[in-house]
Design a protein around this motif. Structure first.
Motif, PDB file in Angstrom:
ATOM      1  N   UNK A  37       0.830  -1.210   0.000  1.00 14.32           N
ATOM      2  CA  UNK A  37       0.000   0.000   0.000  1.00 14.32           C
ATOM      3  C   UNK A  37       0.862   1.257   0.000  1.00 14.32           C
ATOM      4  N   UNK A  38       1.956   1.234   0.751  1.00 13.13           N
ATOM      5  CA  UNK A  38       2.830   2.408   0.829  1.00 13.13           C
ATOM      6  C   UNK A  38       3.618   2.620  -0.453  1.00 13.13           C
ATOM      7  N   UNK A  39       3.851   1.558  -1.201  1.00 16.39           N
ATOM      8  CA  UNK A  39       4.671   1.658  -2.408  1.00 16.39           C
ATOM      9  C   UNK A  39       3.896   2.182  -3.616  1.00 16.39           C
ATOM     10  N   UNK A  40       2.588   2.012  -3.610  1.00 14.97           N
ATOM     11  CA  UNK A  40       1.830   2.361  -4.802  1.00 14.97           C
ATOM     12  C   UNK A  40       1.524   3.856  -4.844  1.00 14.97           C
ATOM     13  N   UNK A  41       1.360   4.377  -6.056  1.00 15.48           N
ATOM     14  CA  UNK A  41       0.960   5.760  -6.244  1.00 15.48           C
ATOM     15  C   UNK A  41      -0.537   5.898  -5.953  1.00 15.48           C
ATOM     16  N   UNK A  42      -0.988   7.145  -5.768  1.00 13.97           N
ATOM     17  CA  UNK A  42      -2.344   7.368  -5.284  1.00 13.97           C
ATOM     18  C   UNK A  42      -3.427   6.819  -6.190  1.00 13.97           C
ATOM     19  N   UNK A  43      -3.201   6.777  -7.509  1.00 15.75           N
ATOM     20  CA  UNK A  43      -4.270   6.356  -8.405  1.00 15.75           C
ATOM     21  C   UNK A  43      -4.110   4.913  -8.866  1.00 15.75           C
ATOM     22  N   UNK A  44      -3.061   4.220  -8.414  1.00 14.79           N
ATOM     23  CA  UNK A  44      -2.864   2.828  -8.797  1.00 14.79           C
ATOM     24  C   UNK A  44      -3.777   1.918  -7.985  1.00 14.79           C
ATOM     25  N   UNK A  45      -4.014   0.716  -8.518  1.00  9.67           N
ATOM     26  CA  UNK A  45      -4.832  -0.276  -7.819  1.00  9.67           C
ATOM     27  C   UNK A  45      -3.969  -1.471  -7.403  1.00  9.67           C
ATOM     28  N   UNK A  46      -2.689  -1.245  -7.270  1.00  4.69           N
ATOM     29  CA  UNK A  46      -1.777  -2.323  -6.916  1.00  4.69           C
ATOM     30  C   UNK A  46      -2.149  -2.916  -5.564  1.00  4.69           C
ATOM     31  N   UNK A  47      -2.208  -4.258  -5.511  1.00  2.00           N
ATOM     32  CA  UNK A  47      -2.421  -4.941  -4.240  1.00  2.00           C
ATOM     33  C   UNK A  47      -1.456  -6.115  -4.167  1.00  2.00           C
ATOM     34  N   UNK A  48      -1.529  -6.856  -3.075  1.00  2.00           N
ATOM     35  CA  UNK A  48      -0.547  -7.925  -2.867  1.00  2.00           C
ATOM     36  C   UNK A  48      -0.715  -9.043  -3.899  1.00  2.00           C
ATOM     37  N   UNK A  49      -1.935  -9.253  -4.393  1.00  2.00           N
ATOM     38  CA  UNK A  49      -2.145 -10.270  -5.430  1.00  2.00           C
ATOM     39  C   UNK A  49      -1.422  -9.893  -6.711  1.00  2.00           C
ATOM     40  N   UNK A  50      -1.453  -8.588  -7.068  1.00  3.83           N
ATOM     41  CA  UNK A  50      -0.756  -8.137  -8.268  1.00  3.83           C
ATOM     42  C   UNK A  50       0.754  -8.347  -8.120  1.00  3.83           C
ATOM     43  N   UNK A 242      -8.176  11.288 -13.945  1.00 11.20           N
ATOM     44  CA  UNK A 242      -8.480  10.884 -12.564  1.00 11.20           C
ATOM     45  C   UNK A 242      -7.396  11.375 -11.609  1.00 11.20           C
ATOM     46  N   UNK A 243      -6.145  11.250 -12.027  1.00 12.99           N
ATOM     47  CA  UNK A 243      -5.048  11.699 -11.174  1.00 12.99           C
ATOM     48  C   UNK A 243      -5.100  13.210 -10.978  1.00 12.99           C
ATOM     49  N   UNK A 244      -5.394  13.932 -12.038  1.00 15.18           N
ATOM     50  CA  UNK A 244      -5.500  15.387 -11.959  1.00 15.18           C
ATOM     51  C   UNK A 244      -6.593  15.793 -10.972  1.00 15.18           C
ATOM     52  N   UNK A 245      -7.739  15.116 -11.035  1.00 13.65           N
ATOM     53  CA  UNK A 245      -8.850  15.426 -10.133  1.00 13.65           C
ATOM     54  C   UNK A 245      -8.467  15.135  -8.677  1.00 13.65           C
ATOM     55  N   UNK A 246      -7.725  14.050  -8.468  1.00 14.45           N
ATOM     56  CA  UNK A 246      -7.285  13.721  -7.111  1.00 14.45           C
ATOM     57  C   UNK A 246      -6.298  14.753  -6.598  1.00 14.45           C
ATOM     58  N   UNK A 247      -5.339  15.141  -7.430  1.00  8.67           N
ATOM     59  CA  UNK A 247      -4.337  16.129  -7.022  1.00  8.67           C
ATOM     60  C   UNK A 247      -4.964  17.493  -6.778  1.00  8.67           C
ATOM     61  N   UNK A 248      -6.035  17.802  -7.515  1.00  6.68           N
ATOM     62  CA  UNK A 248      -6.722  19.086  -7.310  1.00  6.68           C
ATOM     63  C   UNK A 248      -7.168  19.239  -5.861  1.00  6.68           C
ATOM     64  N   UNK A 249      -7.573  18.128  -5.248  1.00  7.75           N
ATOM     65  CA  UNK A 249      -8.052  18.193  -3.877  1.00  7.75           C
ATOM     66  C   UNK A 249      -6.998  17.859  -2.841  1.00  7.75           C
TER      67      UNK A 249
END
Length: 317
Positions: A37-50, A242-249
């Motif tokens: 969780x700490x390694x992934x960027x804010x908009x990624x869906x990386x999980x332990x299965x990946x 999506x990333x732009x919208x997240x960074x806006x906030x």
């Protein structure tokens, strides 16, 4: 029949997600869910299965490649009768804006550093080798930021030369995404790592070779292995918005942010702004400079709209 012929002639072997995941075999999982969780960027869906299904098989493959390279290095030493310093194994990570290069690079660094022999693994992004904004503005290149001409290529090549030569330490400039600029007089030191990961948009790009046959080094000449992250254009565009919208906030609300002026945009205004930036800059860079280098990679990870890797293409030896 035509598709079968293309597969036979292709320099890659293509694996489905399930086929690639099976190549993990007994490679142990060395990261916890919290670490992933700490390694992934804010908009990624990386999980332990990946990580288990995509990145552990890649870690296992790289362990074999690194070991083989070390054997070849020792064989060359014996042949030449030299005692040169062991060169680091350099891995390049390339791909479009918003495709997830940073997450991939960080996950690889974490996995490789936990091999049983505990190698020293460093990570450098080429953002630090962008020209400062003052130079880009003077040269009318701010709209070309991220294009090959916006990088101090001689400085990047000197850095990689020093790393390969075992200079200690080699220094790389630091880039701040908050101020959208290189940080003056700040450096990250790379001190003879066993493995160096170099992440950037255009790290696989080449130029036109000179007619006189003189040596022209490219960044990729220093790579022992390279990964290209791929996704459809419309998917990349959606991820960027999506990333732009997240960074806006979030980050854009910081008054120090270069993009603070976007923090008060409405949803509709933010989507229009992000779409314009994508089509005017990032899509052009993708078409002209990034996508043409995909076939130069040793490994291509193709993602679907879910951010998960659907297929893996490995270059044949």
């Amino acid at each position: 029949m035509e598709q079968r012929t293309e597969e036979i002639l292709s320099p890659y072997r293509v694996y489905s997600r399930d086929q690639w995941a099976a190549l993990r075999e007994d490679a142990p999982m060395t990261l916890t869910s919290e670490e992933v969780m700490r390694l992934r960027s804010m908009h990624d869906r990386l999980d332990i299965k990946e990580v288990e299904e995509i990145y552990l098989p890649l870690s296992r493959l790289l362990s074999l490649y690194v070991a083989a390279t070390q054997r070849l290095f020792r064989a060359q030493q014996n042949f030449l009768g030299t005692e040169d310093t062991k060169m680091p194994y350099v891995i390049g990570v390339a791909g479009s804006v918003a495709v997830g290069k940073s997450t991939t690079a960080r996950v690889l660094q974490a996995l490789l550093a936990r091999w049983p022999n505990v190698p020293k693994v460093d990570l450098v992004t080429t953002d630090g080798f962008l020209y400062p904004n003052a130079i880009l503005a003077r040269e009318d290149l701010m709209e070309k930021k991220g294009f090959p001409e916006s990088y101090d290529l001689p400085a990047l090549l000197r850095f990689l030369t020093e790393v390969k030569a075992g200079k200690r330490p080699a220094r790389a400039p630091i880039y701040s995404h908050l101020i959208y600029d290189v940080v003056p007089n700040q450096w990250v030191e790379v001190d003879r790592p066993d493995i160096l990961i170099v992440e950037g948009l255009n790290v696989l790009q080449t130029g036109r070779p000179p007619k006189d046959g003189k040596a022209v080094p490219f960044v990729s000449d220093f790579f022992d292995f390279s990964v290209y992250l791929d996704a459809d254009e419309e998917v990349l565009k959606a991820w960027y918005i999506d990333r732009f919208l997240t960074l806006r906030g979030t980050a854009f609300r910081d008054p120090k942010s270069y993009f603070h002026r976007y923090s008060n945009l409405s949803d509709d205004e933010a989507i229009v702004t992000a779409t314009s930036i994508w089509e005017r800059i990032n899509l052009v860079n993708l078409h002209e400079n990034i996508l043409p280098t995909r076939q130069r990679a040793d490994l291509i990870l193709t993602k679907g709209a879910s951010h998960l890797v659907d297929s893996v293409a490995l270059r044949r030896l």
